[in-house]
Design an enzyme around this catalytic site. Structure first.
Site: not given
Ligand code: UD1
Ligand code: UDP
Length: 378
Positions: A126, A217, A219
């Site tokens: 990607e 979600h 940031r």
């Molecule tokens: C991250 C990625 C973002 C991606 C997203 C997918 C970075 C900087 N950001 O953002 O590009 O789109 O993942 O979802 O790498 N948390 C949990 N359990 C989990 C996951 C997250 O509790 O399994 C909570 C925690 O409080 C954590 C917060 O979510 O601190 C944020 O998670 P983090 O991985 O820091 O960033 P995302 O916003 O998830």
């Molecule tokens: N997705 C999932 N369960 C959910 C929400 C999203 O399996 O409850 C899947 C969705 O189909 C997609 C991926 O997670 O393939 C997107 O992830 P997210 O939105 O967390 O991250 P991003 O794509 O913005 O990096």
């Protein structure tokens, strides 16, 4: 622990840490498992924990290494340093011939940097997505660019992504157009007449209700922009008796706080836990439209013929917009309200956006990537 090299195979280490990376890397891991010339080593940083494990289960992937770095409320610096330290050890012990990263998360950048420090070749899956704004998405646009600099093989999903890389001076012979592996994953799980085996989801009347699937979600949206998005959705539900919303909320507590504050238990707004990939994509397939700031959803929705309103100021995925299925609507409450309202009220406009198109690939991206790896590393 060290994985022994069995019979002179090429060692390819995949590194991923979050839900979307796992979904998009899974088809490659599966394709490599079938390829006897490749020694397939899976290392997860576990930047996400629960949301990563959901995907590992669905695709039946057992990582060889799990760095388990996740901590609630983790900062970008913590993710970067913990991932770098953990990866250094695994890479030194296992000496892969190639390390694959996918996408634009902090795990991706740390993975590429850790490989570079050990002079291991890097494949970026990607590659070449660009919004043109270093702060949106933040920090993902920077992660992509930083990873690009270190990459030996750029696996670009689309022609547009290839052009972005050429513009930045990357040589054409290092860029390969493959499609996006998310389409491979999607084809694997979406089914006709899907039953959720979930009381709430199975009780929704998808024929007679207009179901909006939403996720948010990013940031840069946390705070006022997210409040605007949620308030617009709430107003829509109040104005349309036949609309129901399903919002599987990201585990980030900052997102949850805003959602609980704005939505306060509306009977037609269902705030649910993150869904497994199979029910989630089948829910998308049954929904009327999608409202999201997610990257992956912008790629999946066109493939399923679902109009998708992108609640962000910029997107690195213009292909869905050009194809007519996606529309960039920003984060202004009134604008979002109007755009959703239009799709609910004007059948013709809705139908125009609901054509199934596949600008992001044909479901064979993983196969192509593995073929290129075999050719180039042999
Ligand atoms: C991250 C990625 C973002 C991606 C997203 C997918 C970075 C900087 N950001 O953002 O590009 O789109 O993942 O979802 O790498 N948390 C949990 N359990 C989990 C996951 C997250 O509790 O399994 C909570 C925690 O409080 C954590 C917060 O979510 O601190 C944020 O998670 P983090 O991985 O820091 O960033 P995302 O916003 O998830
Ligand atoms: N997705 C999932 N369960 C959910 C929400 C999203 O399996 O409850 C899947 C969705 O189909 C997609 C991926 O997670 O393939 C997107 O992830 P997210 O939105 O967390 O991250 P991003 O794509 O913005 O990096």
């Amino acid at each position: 622990m060290k994985i022994e090299n069995r019979g002179g195979k090429m060692k390819v280490m995949t590194v991923f840490g979050t839900r979307p990376e796992a979904i998009k890397m899974a088809p490659i891991v599966k394709a490599m498992e079938k390829e006897e010339r490749i020694e397939n080593i899976v290392c997860v940083t576990a930047q996400h924990r629960q949301m990563l494990d959901q995907v590992l289960n669905i695709f039946d992937i057992e990582p060889d290494f799990d760095l388990n770095i996740f901590k609630p409320g983790q900062t970008l610096t913590e993710i970067t340093t913990k991932a770098l330290e953990g990866l250094e050890k695994v890479i030194i012990e296992n000496k892969p011939d190639l390390l694959l990263v996918q996408g634009d998360t902090t795990t991706v950048f740390a993975g590429a940097l850790a490989a570079f420090y050990q002079k291991v070749k890097i494949g970026h899956v990607e590659a070449g997505l660009r919004s043109g704004n270093l702060y949106s998405p933040y920090p993902e646009e920077a992660n992509r660019k930083l990873t690009g600099i270190l990459t030996d093989f750029h696996f670009a999903p689309t022609e547009k992504n290839r052009e972005n890389l050429l513009k930045e001076g990357y040589p054409d012979e290092k860029i390969f157009i493959t499609g996006n592996t998310v389409i491979d994953a999607l084809f694997h799980v979406v089914k006709d007449k899907y039953i959720f085996n979930d009381e709430l989801l199975d009780s929704i009347d998808f024929e007679n209700r207009k179901v909006i699937l939403m996720t948010s979600h990013r940031r840069e949206n946390i705070g006022k922009p997210m409040e605007n998005i949620f308030t617009a959705i709430k107003r829509i539900v109040e104005a349309h008796e036949d609309v129901e919303v399903v919002f599987p909320i990201h585990l980030n507590p900052k997102v949850r706080d805003i959602a609980y504050k704005v939505f306060d238990n509306h009977p037609r707004i269902h705030l649910v836990e993150p869904l497994n990939y199979e029910p989630f994509t089948n829910l998308m397939a049954k929904s009327y439209l999608v409202v999201t700031d997610s990257g992956g959803l912008q790629e999946e929705a066109p493939s399923l013929g679902k109009p998708v309103l992108v609640v962000r100021e910029e997107t690195e995925r213009p292909e869905g917009i050009v194809a007519g299925t996606a529309k960039l609507v920003g984060t202004n409450e009134e604008k979002i309200y109007k755009e959703i309202n239009m799709l609910l009220n004007e059948k013709e406009k809705y139908l125009k956006m609901s054509n199934a198109v596949n600008p992001y690939g044909d479901g064979k991206a993983a196969e192509k990537i593995v073929d290129i790896i075999l050719q180039k590393l042999d």
